[in-house]
Motif scaffolding. Structure first.
Motif, PDB file in Angstrom:
ATOM      1  N   GLY A 101       0.836  -1.200   0.000  1.00 43.61           N
ATOM      2  CA  GLY A 101       0.000   0.000   0.000  1.00 43.61           C
ATOM      3  C   GLY A 101       0.869   1.246   0.000  1.00 43.61           C
ATOM      4  O   GLY A 101       0.512   2.268  -0.598  1.00 43.61           O
ATOM      5  N   THR A 102       2.019   1.162   0.647  1.00 44.01           N
ATOM      6  CA  THR A 102       2.929   2.302   0.689  1.00 44.01           C
ATOM      7  C   THR A 102       3.472   2.590  -0.710  1.00 44.01           C
ATOM      8  O   THR A 102       3.536   3.748  -1.131  1.00 44.01           O
ATOM      9  CB  THR A 102       4.098   2.007   1.664  1.00 44.01           C
ATOM     10  OG1 THR A 102       3.542   1.536   2.889  1.00 44.01           O
ATOM     11  CG2 THR A 102       4.925   3.238   1.935  1.00 44.01           C
ATOM     12  N   GLU A 154      -7.476   0.849   4.064  1.00 42.07           N
ATOM     13  CA  GLU A 154      -8.260   0.165   5.102  1.00 42.07           C
ATOM     14  C   GLU A 154      -9.733   0.028   4.725  1.00 42.07           C
ATOM     15  O   GLU A 154     -10.548  -0.304   5.590  1.00 42.07           O
ATOM     16  CB  GLU A 154      -8.133   0.980   6.404  1.00 42.07           C
ATOM     17  CG  GLU A 154      -6.689   1.190   6.820  1.00 42.07           C
ATOM     18  CD  GLU A 154      -6.539   1.858   8.173  1.00 42.07           C
ATOM     19  OE1 GLU A 154      -7.556   2.244   8.773  1.00 42.07           O
ATOM     20  OE2 GLU A 154      -5.390   1.973   8.636  1.00 42.07           O
ATOM     21  N   HIS A 209      -5.505  -6.460   6.402  1.00 43.79           N
ATOM     22  CA  HIS A 209      -6.545  -5.695   5.710  1.00 43.79           C
ATOM     23  C   HIS A 209      -7.595  -6.689   5.205  1.00 43.79           C
ATOM     24  O   HIS A 209      -7.492  -7.876   5.452  1.00 43.79           O
ATOM     25  CB  HIS A 209      -5.923  -4.859   4.607  1.00 43.79           C
ATOM     26  CG  HIS A 209      -4.969  -3.818   5.160  1.00 43.79           C
ATOM     27  ND1 HIS A 209      -5.118  -2.481   4.975  1.00 43.79           N
ATOM     28  CD2 HIS A 209      -3.874  -3.943   5.944  1.00 43.79           C
ATOM     29  CE1 HIS A 209      -4.157  -1.829   5.609  1.00 43.79           C
ATOM     30  NE2 HIS A 209      -3.383  -2.707   6.201  1.00 43.79           N
ATOM     31  N   ASP A 214      -6.553   7.451   0.107  1.00 45.53           N
ATOM     32  CA  ASP A 214      -5.863   6.312   0.729  1.00 45.53           C
ATOM     33  C   ASP A 214      -6.961   5.361   1.206  1.00 45.53           C
ATOM     34  O   ASP A 214      -7.644   5.603   2.203  1.00 45.53           O
ATOM     35  CB  ASP A 214      -4.995   6.797   1.894  1.00 45.53           C
ATOM     36  CG  ASP A 214      -4.215   5.654   2.545  1.00 45.53           C
ATOM     37  OD1 ASP A 214      -4.622   4.489   2.378  1.00 45.53           O
ATOM     38  OD2 ASP A 214      -3.218   5.938   3.234  1.00 45.53           O
ATOM     39  N   SER A 223      -4.164  -1.164   0.190  1.00 48.60           N
ATOM     40  CA  SER A 223      -3.183  -2.132   0.687  1.00 48.60           C
ATOM     41  C   SER A 223      -3.862  -3.492   0.717  1.00 48.60           C
ATOM     42  O   SER A 223      -5.052  -3.597   1.045  1.00 48.60           O
ATOM     43  CB  SER A 223      -2.737  -1.764   2.102  1.00 48.60           C
ATOM     44  OG  SER A 223      -2.031  -2.854   2.676  1.00 48.60           O
TER      45      SER A 223
HETATM   46  C1  LIG Z   1      -4.130   3.996   6.044  1.00 48.42           C
HETATM   47  C2  LIG Z   1      -2.973   3.171   5.549  1.00 48.42           C
HETATM   48  N1  LIG Z   1      -2.262   3.640   4.511  1.00 48.42           N
HETATM   49  C3  LIG Z   1      -1.224   2.938   4.015  1.00 48.42           C
HETATM   50  C4  LIG Z   1      -0.857   1.726   4.551  1.00 48.42           C
HETATM   51  C5  LIG Z   1       0.358   1.026   3.998  1.00 48.42           C
HETATM   52  O1  LIG Z   1       0.067  -0.220   3.489  1.00 48.42           O
HETATM   53  P1  LIG Z   1       1.212  -1.364   3.433  1.00 48.42           P
HETATM   54  O2  LIG Z   1       1.423  -1.844   4.819  1.00 48.42           O
HETATM   55  O3  LIG Z   1       0.627  -2.382   2.530  1.00 48.42           O
HETATM   56  O4  LIG Z   1       2.413  -0.714   2.863  1.00 48.42           O
HETATM   57  C6  LIG Z   1      -1.578   1.206   5.614  1.00 48.42           C
HETATM   58  C7  LIG Z   1      -1.168  -0.095   6.199  1.00 48.42           C
HETATM   59  O5  LIG Z   1      -1.482  -0.540   7.227  1.00 48.42           O
HETATM   60  C8  LIG Z   1      -2.663   1.938   6.137  1.00 48.42           C
HETATM   61  O6  LIG Z   1      -3.370   1.479   7.171  1.00 48.42           O
END
Ligand SMILES: Cc1ncc(COP(=O)(O)O)c(C=O)c1O
Length: 399
Positions: free
Chosen positions: A56-57, A162, A188, A159, A183
Motif C-alpha cells: 500500500g505504501t 483500510e 486488511h 488512501d 493495501s
Molecule cells: C491507512 C494506511 N495507509 C497505508 C498503509 C500502507 O500499506 P502497506 O502496509 O501495505 O504498505 C496502511 C497499512 O497498514 C494503512 O493502514
C-alpha cells in the motif's frame, strides 16, 4: 484459549486452486493472474484501471509520483500535501518519499477521518493536493472534501488501504479522486499476503504508474509486462532500442508476481463472505457494548456510508477514571489482541521531524492517547466476540 487477533487470512480452496494453477503454469513473475486480479479489483471499485504493486505504501508513493509528473511538480518546489493527523504512518511517509511536505489536518471526533471543516485553514499557496484516508473502513465525508479541492484547484488521492469496497452515498471509495491506493497486507480485508493496488480512471495516470512500478519502462502494455513469448508488442521494434527495455523515467521495482495475483483473485471471489462477516461482527460488538458508551466511544457511521470494518476502533471518553493502558493490558491478559489507534504525531520519528505539534491537533491528540482497536474480522466466532464483550464489561464493573 486461542488468541483473539486483530487480523486474519482466510485461505479457501478457491485461493489454493488459483495458486496451484499459477504454479502449474510455471510463471511466477507478472502474468495473467495479476492482470485478472487488477482488472477485477478495479471494476469492483468502479474504476477502469488497477495496477497491482508490492505494498500500500508503494501504491501511495507511485500515485504521488504520477500526480507530480502529470501536473509538472518540480522536485524542489516545497509543495504541500494535506493529510489527516490520524492515519497509519505510511500515508505521510509516502508524501515525504515523493519529496513533498505533509501538512496535517485535525480529524473528526466521531469518524476519526480528516475533518473537512479544518482543511481550508491549512491551505497555502504551496498546497497541491489532499489525501483523505478512509480509516478502519469508514469513508471520509467526501462531498465537502471534493468541494474544497475543486475550489482551490487541488488534486485528491484517496488512501483506501483500510476500506476495500466501502461506499459513500452509494459511490465506492477510490472513485472520488484522480487516483487511489489500496493495501492488501494481511490484516486488511482482501489480502495477497503483502501487497497493494493503485486504481484510477485516467489512462495517463495508469500508464505512468505501470511504468514507475517496473523501473520506468517505456512500454507498459500487457504483452511487454507479462513477457508473453507467444505475442509481440507492436511497438517493440519501432525504435532502435527494444521498447520493453527502454527506460523513460526514474522508476522502482514495486511489482508483484502470479502467486499474489492468484491469492487476490481467490479473495475477490470470497469477498461476500469476508465483508459480510466483518460487518455482522462489528454490528454484534456495537449492539453488546452499547451500555458502555458512557466510557467508551464506539464506531458510528452515518446511514449514507457503508463501513467496511477493517478493525473495531474504540476511544476512551474524556473524563473516564481509567487510562487506555489499564484496559488494553486487561484485554491482552484475557488473550484479546489490541493495538493503539494509529498514533502519528506522537511517533518518536515524527517528533524529531516536526517537533511537538500534537497540541495543535486536539482531536488527534485525544485519539493518540485514548484510542485502540480490537479485531472484528471474518474469522472470529460468536464465542470469541462474546469474550471481547464480557472482558470489557468485567473490566468496567471493577472500575
Ligand atoms: C491507512 C494506511 N495507509 C497505508 C498503509 C500502507 O500499506 P502497506 O502496509 O501495505 O504498505 C496502511 C497499512 O497498514 C494503512 O493502514
Amino acid at each position: 484459549m486461542e488468541k483473539i487477533g486483530v487480523g486474519y487470512a482466510y485461505v479457501s480452496d478457491i485461493e489454493k486452486k488459483y495458486v496451484n494453477e499459477a504454479l502449474d503454469a510455471s510463471r511466477l513473475s507478472q502474468g495473467k493472474m495479476v492482470h485478472r486480479f487488477e482488472k477485477q479489483f478495479a471494476e469492483l471499485h468502479s474504476q477502469k484501471y488497477g495496477i497491482a504493486c508490492n505494498s500500500g505504501t508503494s501504491a501511495l508513493h507511485v500515485g504521488l509520483e504520477a500526480l507530480k509528473e502529470k501536473y509538472g511538480v518540480k522536485e524542489d518546489s516545497d509543495a504541500e500535501v494535506l493529510v489527516p493527523a490520524i492515519t497509519f504512518i505510511a500515508t505521510s511517509n509516502a508524501v515525504m518519499h515523493a519529496g513533498l511536505k505533509p501538512v496535517f489536518v485535525d480529524v473528526d471526533p466521531v469518524t476519526y477521518n480528516i475533518n473537512p471543516a479544518e482543511i481550508e485553514k491549512k491551505i497555502t499557496a504551496k498546497t497541491i493536493g489532499i489525501i483523505p484516508v478512509h480509516t478502519f473502513g469508514q469513508p471520509c465525508d467526501m462531498d465537502p472534501i471534493m468541494e474544497v479541492a475543486e475550489k482551490h484547484h487541488l488534486w485528491v488521492m484517496e488512501d483506501c488501504a483500510e476500506a476495500h469496497f466501502a461506499t459513500y452515498k452509494g459511490k465506492k471509495v477510490g472513485s472520488f479522486g484522480e487516483i487511489a491506493a489500496f493495501s492488501t497486507y494481511v490484516a486488511h480485508t482482501i489480502t495477497t499476503g503483502i501487497g497493494g493496488v493503485i486504481t484510477t480512471n485516467d489512462r495517463q495516470m495508469m500508464e505512468i504508474s505501470r511504468s514507475l512500478i517496473a523501473h520506468g519502462r517505456a512500454c507498459t502494455c500487457e504483452v511487454c509486462l507479462a513477457s508473453d513469448p507467444t505475442k509481440v508488442c507492436p511497438l517493440r521494434m519501432q525504435t532502435e532500442m527494444d521498447k520493453r527495455f527502454m527506460m523513460v523515467r526514474m522508476g522502482y521495482s514495486y511489482r508483484v508476481g502470479e502467486l499474489e495475483g492468484a491469492l487476490g483473485l481467490g479473495q475477490l471471489e470470497n469477498r461476500d463472505i469476508i465483508m459480510g462477516n466483518r460487518k455482522k461482527n462489528a454490528r454484534y460488538l456495537t449492539e453488546h457494548l452499547q451500555d458502555l458508551q458512557e466510557y467508551l466511544q464506539l464506531p458510528a457511521a452515518p446511514d449514507y456510508v457503508d463501513h467496511s470494518y477493517m478493525m473495531y476502533p474504540i476511544v476512551i471518553r474524556k473524563g473516564s477514571s481509567f487510562k487506555r493502558e489499564e484496559l488494553t493490558h486487561y484485554l491482552e491478559k484475557c488473550n484479546i489482541e489490541t493495538r493503539p489507534m494509529l498514533p502519528l504525531l506522537n511517533q518518536p520519528i515524527y517528533k524529531e521531524l516536526f517537533g511537538d505539534i500534537e497540541d495543535e491537533y486536539p482531536v488527534a491528540k485525544w485519539i493518540d492517547h485514548n484510542g485502540f482497536y480490537v479485531g472484528c474480522h471474518h474469522g472470529l466466532s460468536k464465542a470469541q466476540l462474546d469474550v471481547i464483550i464480557d472482558s470489557m464489561h468485567k473490566f468496567l464493573a471493577e472500575k
